[in-house]
Design a protein around this motif. Structure first.
Motif, PDB file in Angstrom:
ATOM      1  N   MET A  56       0.826  -1.252   0.120  1.00  0.00           N
ATOM      2  CA  MET A  56       0.097  -0.075  -0.008  1.00  0.00           C
ATOM      3  C   MET A  56       0.929   1.099  -0.017  1.00  0.00           C
ATOM      4  O   MET A  56       0.724   2.127  -0.727  1.00  0.00           O
ATOM      5  CB  MET A  56      -0.821  -0.040   1.298  1.00  0.00           C
ATOM      6  CG  MET A  56      -1.898   1.222   1.417  1.00  0.00           C
ATOM      7  SD  MET A  56      -2.905   1.245   2.835  1.00  0.00           S
ATOM      8  CE  MET A  56      -1.479   1.073   4.307  1.00  0.00           C
ATOM      9  N   VAL A  57       1.882   1.055   0.832  1.00  0.00           N
ATOM     10  CA  VAL A  57       2.785   2.585   0.964  1.00  0.00           C
ATOM     11  C   VAL A  57       3.509   2.545  -0.445  1.00  0.00           C
ATOM     12  O   VAL A  57       3.664   3.707  -0.988  1.00  0.00           O
ATOM     13  CB  VAL A  57       3.877   2.268   2.249  1.00  0.00           C
ATOM     14  CG1 VAL A  57       4.915   3.421   1.937  1.00  0.00           C
ATOM     15  CG2 VAL A  57       3.147   1.963   3.327  1.00  0.00           C
ATOM     16  N   VAL A  58       4.205   1.582  -1.023  1.00  0.00           N
ATOM     17  CA  VAL A  58       4.823   1.536  -2.385  1.00  0.00           C
ATOM     18  C   VAL A  58       4.036   2.210  -3.262  1.00  0.00           C
ATOM     19  O   VAL A  58       4.715   2.884  -4.075  1.00  0.00           O
ATOM     20  CB  VAL A  58       5.328   0.326  -2.612  1.00  0.00           C
ATOM     21  CG1 VAL A  58       6.248   0.046  -3.959  1.00  0.00           C
ATOM     22  CG2 VAL A  58       6.298  -0.581  -1.429  1.00  0.00           C
ATOM     23  N   VAL A  59       2.691   1.618  -3.686  1.00  0.00           N
ATOM     24  CA  VAL A  59       2.030   2.046  -4.940  1.00  0.00           C
ATOM     25  C   VAL A  59       1.383   3.307  -4.607  1.00  0.00           C
ATOM     26  O   VAL A  59       1.287   4.440  -5.479  1.00  0.00           O
ATOM     27  CB  VAL A  59       1.067   0.866  -5.171  1.00  0.00           C
ATOM     28  CG1 VAL A  59       1.432  -0.382  -5.339  1.00  0.00           C
ATOM     29  CG2 VAL A  59      -0.045   0.967  -4.007  1.00  0.00           C
ATOM     30  N   PHE A  60       1.350   3.754  -3.355  1.00  0.00           N
ATOM     31  CA  PHE A  60       0.737   5.088  -3.050  1.00  0.00           C
ATOM     32  C   PHE A  60       2.147   6.167  -3.581  1.00  0.00           C
ATOM     33  O   PHE A  60       1.696   7.341  -4.136  1.00  0.00           O
ATOM     34  CB  PHE A  60       0.696   5.399  -1.615  1.00  0.00           C
ATOM     35  CG  PHE A  60       0.227   6.848  -1.316  1.00  0.00           C
ATOM     36  CD1 PHE A  60      -1.149   7.262  -1.536  1.00  0.00           C
ATOM     37  CD2 PHE A  60       0.856   7.840  -0.727  1.00  0.00           C
ATOM     38  CE1 PHE A  60      -1.443   8.358  -1.419  1.00  0.00           C
ATOM     39  CE2 PHE A  60       0.593   9.213  -0.376  1.00  0.00           C
ATOM     40  CZ  PHE A  60      -0.732   9.375  -0.817  1.00  0.00           C
ATOM     41  N   LEU A  61       3.217   5.623  -3.029  1.00  0.00           N
ATOM     42  CA  LEU A  61       4.411   6.777  -3.425  1.00  0.00           C
ATOM     43  C   LEU A  61       4.549   6.749  -4.937  1.00  0.00           C
ATOM     44  O   LEU A  61       5.248   7.578  -5.473  1.00  0.00           O
ATOM     45  CB  LEU A  61       5.717   6.165  -2.602  1.00  0.00           C
ATOM     46  CG  LEU A  61       5.762   6.407  -1.143  1.00  0.00           C
ATOM     47  CD1 LEU A  61       7.022   5.928  -0.608  1.00  0.00           C
ATOM     48  CD2 LEU A  61       5.552   7.969  -0.623  1.00  0.00           C
ATOM     49  N   GLY A  62       4.040   5.535  -5.624  1.00  0.00           N
ATOM     50  CA  GLY A  62       4.288   5.435  -7.105  1.00  0.00           C
ATOM     51  C   GLY A  62       3.159   6.220  -7.874  1.00  0.00           C
ATOM     52  O   GLY A  62       3.034   6.048  -9.120  1.00  0.00           O
ATOM     53  N   GLN A  63       2.313   6.808  -7.089  1.00  0.00           N
ATOM     54  CA  GLN A  63       1.108   7.455  -7.672  1.00  0.00           C
ATOM     55  C   GLN A  63       0.128   6.446  -8.193  1.00  0.00           C
ATOM     56  O   GLN A  63      -0.790   7.005  -9.158  1.00  0.00           O
ATOM     57  CB  GLN A  63       1.440   8.485  -8.689  1.00  0.00           C
ATOM     58  CG  GLN A  63       2.396   9.684  -8.170  1.00  0.00           C
ATOM     59  CD  GLN A  63       2.814  10.685  -9.133  1.00  0.00           C
ATOM     60  OE1 GLN A  63       3.266  10.517 -10.233  1.00  0.00           O
ATOM     61  NE2 GLN A  63       2.317  11.926  -8.732  1.00  0.00           N
ATOM     62  N   LEU A  64       0.017   5.385  -7.770  1.00  0.00           N
ATOM     63  CA  LEU A  64      -1.145   4.522  -8.339  1.00  0.00           C
ATOM     64  C   LEU A  64      -2.041   4.395  -7.119  1.00  0.00           C
ATOM     65  O   LEU A  64      -2.130   3.545  -6.143  1.00  0.00           O
ATOM     66  CB  LEU A  64      -0.682   3.055  -8.285  1.00  0.00           C
ATOM     67  CG  LEU A  64       0.192   2.839  -9.718  1.00  0.00           C
ATOM     68  CD1 LEU A  64       0.746   1.355  -9.753  1.00  0.00           C
ATOM     69  CD2 LEU A  64      -0.646   3.078 -10.998  1.00  0.00           C
ATOM     70  N   TYR A  65      -3.089   5.662  -7.077  1.00  0.00           N
ATOM     71  CA  TYR A  65      -3.827   6.039  -5.837  1.00  0.00           C
ATOM     72  C   TYR A  65      -4.904   4.980  -5.654  1.00  0.00           C
ATOM     73  O   TYR A  65      -5.143   4.470  -4.618  1.00  0.00           O
ATOM     74  CB  TYR A  65      -4.322   7.653  -5.980  1.00  0.00           C
ATOM     75  CG  TYR A  65      -3.117   8.325  -6.070  1.00  0.00           C
ATOM     76  CD1 TYR A  65      -2.103   8.557  -4.896  1.00  0.00           C
ATOM     77  CD2 TYR A  65      -2.849   9.223  -7.014  1.00  0.00           C
ATOM     78  CE1 TYR A  65      -1.263   9.490  -5.242  1.00  0.00           C
ATOM     79  CE2 TYR A  65      -1.916  10.360  -7.195  1.00  0.00           C
ATOM     80  CZ  TYR A  65      -1.025  10.195  -6.201  1.00  0.00           C
ATOM     81  OH  TYR A  65       0.026  11.114  -6.324  1.00  0.00           O
ATOM     82  N   MET A  66      -5.590   4.497  -6.720  1.00  0.00           N
ATOM     83  CA  MET A  66      -6.577   3.508  -6.735  1.00  0.00           C
ATOM     84  C   MET A  66      -6.174   2.240  -6.358  1.00  0.00           C
ATOM     85  O   MET A  66      -6.499   1.554  -5.348  1.00  0.00           O
ATOM     86  CB  MET A  66      -7.327   3.250  -8.083  1.00  0.00           C
ATOM     87  CG  MET A  66      -8.161   4.633  -8.352  1.00  0.00           C
ATOM     88  SD  MET A  66      -9.601   4.824  -7.282  1.00  0.00           S
ATOM     89  CE  MET A  66      -8.917   6.289  -6.499  1.00  0.00           C
ATOM     90  N   ASP A  67      -4.795   1.932  -6.392  1.00  0.00           N
ATOM     91  CA  ASP A  67      -4.266   0.620  -6.113  1.00  0.00           C
ATOM     92  C   ASP A  67      -3.918   1.041  -4.732  1.00  0.00           C
ATOM     93  O   ASP A  67      -4.232  -0.233  -3.861  1.00  0.00           O
ATOM     94  CB  ASP A  67      -3.069   0.253  -6.899  1.00  0.00           C
ATOM     95  CG  ASP A  67      -2.292  -1.128  -6.727  1.00  0.00           C
ATOM     96  OD1 ASP A  67      -3.167  -1.911  -6.006  1.00  0.00           O
ATOM     97  OD2 ASP A  67      -1.437  -1.477  -7.264  1.00  0.00           O
ATOM     98  N   ALA A  68      -3.403   1.933  -4.106  1.00  0.00           N
ATOM     99  CA  ALA A  68      -3.249   2.340  -2.736  1.00  0.00           C
ATOM    100  C   ALA A  68      -4.321   2.033  -2.001  1.00  0.00           C
ATOM    101  O   ALA A  68      -4.400   1.440  -0.812  1.00  0.00           O
ATOM    102  CB  ALA A  68      -2.636   3.446  -2.588  1.00  0.00           C
ATOM    103  N   PHE A  69      -5.549   2.771  -2.341  1.00  0.00           N
ATOM    104  CA  PHE A  69      -6.881   2.447  -1.920  1.00  0.00           C
ATOM    105  C   PHE A  69      -7.269   0.973  -1.570  1.00  0.00           C
ATOM    106  O   PHE A  69      -7.701   0.674  -0.523  1.00  0.00           O
ATOM    107  CB  PHE A  69      -7.628   3.399  -2.391  1.00  0.00           C
ATOM    108  CG  PHE A  69      -9.059   3.025  -2.059  1.00  0.00           C
ATOM    109  CD1 PHE A  69      -9.702   3.582  -0.783  1.00  0.00           C
ATOM    110  CD2 PHE A  69     -10.242   2.477  -2.666  1.00  0.00           C
ATOM    111  CE1 PHE A  69     -10.912   3.371  -0.339  1.00  0.00           C
ATOM    112  CE2 PHE A  69     -11.289   2.084  -2.195  1.00  0.00           C
ATOM    113  CZ  PHE A  69     -11.885   2.765  -1.095  1.00  0.00           C
ATOM    114  N   LEU A  70      -6.912   0.236  -2.598  1.00  0.00           N
ATOM    115  CA  LEU A  70      -7.272  -1.020  -2.808  1.00  0.00           C
ATOM    116  C   LEU A  70      -6.447  -1.999  -1.726  1.00  0.00           C
ATOM    117  O   LEU A  70      -7.054  -2.725  -1.159  1.00  0.00           O
ATOM    118  CB  LEU A  70      -7.048  -1.574  -4.270  1.00  0.00           C
ATOM    119  CG  LEU A  70      -6.860  -3.177  -4.350  1.00  0.00           C
ATOM    120  CD1 LEU A  70      -8.617  -3.508  -4.342  1.00  0.00           C
ATOM    121  CD2 LEU A  70      -6.568  -3.551  -5.819  1.00  0.00           C
TER     122      LEU A  70
END
Length: 208
Positions: A56-70
């Motif tokens: 969740m932290v990795v993808v949020f920093l990578g700007q995949l916000y929907m994936d981070a929410f997922l």
């Protein structure tokens, strides 16, 4: 034969070295999670919670916000699924494997369509995310699949196959090869899971 084995070992070592530590830990716990879930072992859930919490932290920093929410929802559903597998059946017994009926498919389909459009627009025009529509569609499909997994519906594996194949290309494009490989393994294991759960469901029906 020895040269081939050495080549494979070298490739694996170089592949792991190219990954960051968060990706390594999340990948390892994710692999344990998928193996245990195929075997219907409730211990899959704590491993899954650790894996998706890091990712969740990795993808949020990578700007995949929907994936981070997922991934955040995965953490919540991880605790929910853990309880369901242990106490979600009749008289607080473990859940058996079952199949999705037409009514539930219709409801999930409507929910999927109704959430994909607004989330996709939000992801593209407000959050300016990477791959906004792919990110959104895979998020919605994965959420539905995770719910079905938590409730031990057989068809969760079919949705995972579709989502994981899409994630292979997304993660490769983002430069996260470890997760691309993990999604490829997940795709294979989802196929194995479908076969294993189908056998379990049929065996339970035969006993009943």
């Amino acid at each position: 034969m020895a040269e081939s084995a050495a080549g494979i070992i070298t490739f694996v070592v170089q592949f792991v070295q190219a990954m960051g530590w968060p990706e390594r830990i999340s990948t390892l716990t994710g692999l344990v999670y998928i193996v245990l879930s195929v075997r219907q072992n409730p211990l899959c859930w704590p491993f899954g919670i650790v894996s998706v919490g890091i990712w969740m932290v990795v993808v949020f920093l990578g700007q995949l916000y929907m994936d981070a929410f997922l991934q955040f929802v995965y953490v919540v559903l991880g605790f929910y699924g853990w309880y369901q597998w242990l106490r979600g059946g009749q008289d607080r017994t473990p859940l058996p494997v079952r199949s999705v009926d037409r009514k539930l498919w219709t409801r999930l389909g409507l929910i999927g369509i109704g959430t994909t459009i607004p989330l996709g627009l939000l992801s593209q025009y407000v959050l300016h995310a990477s791959f906004p529509w792919w990110d959104t569609v895979t998020t919605v499909v994965s959420l539905i699949a995770q719910y079905l997994l938590a409730k031990k519906y057989l068809e969760n594996w079919l949705l995972w196959i579709a989502a994981d194949v899409a994630y292979i290309f997304i993660y490769q494009a983002k430069g996260w090869p470890g997760y691309g490989v993990l999604m490829a393994v997940y795709t294979i294991m989802a196929g194995v899971g479908f076969v294993q759960w189908l056998r379990s469901m049929r065996a339970g029906q035969a006993v009943a």
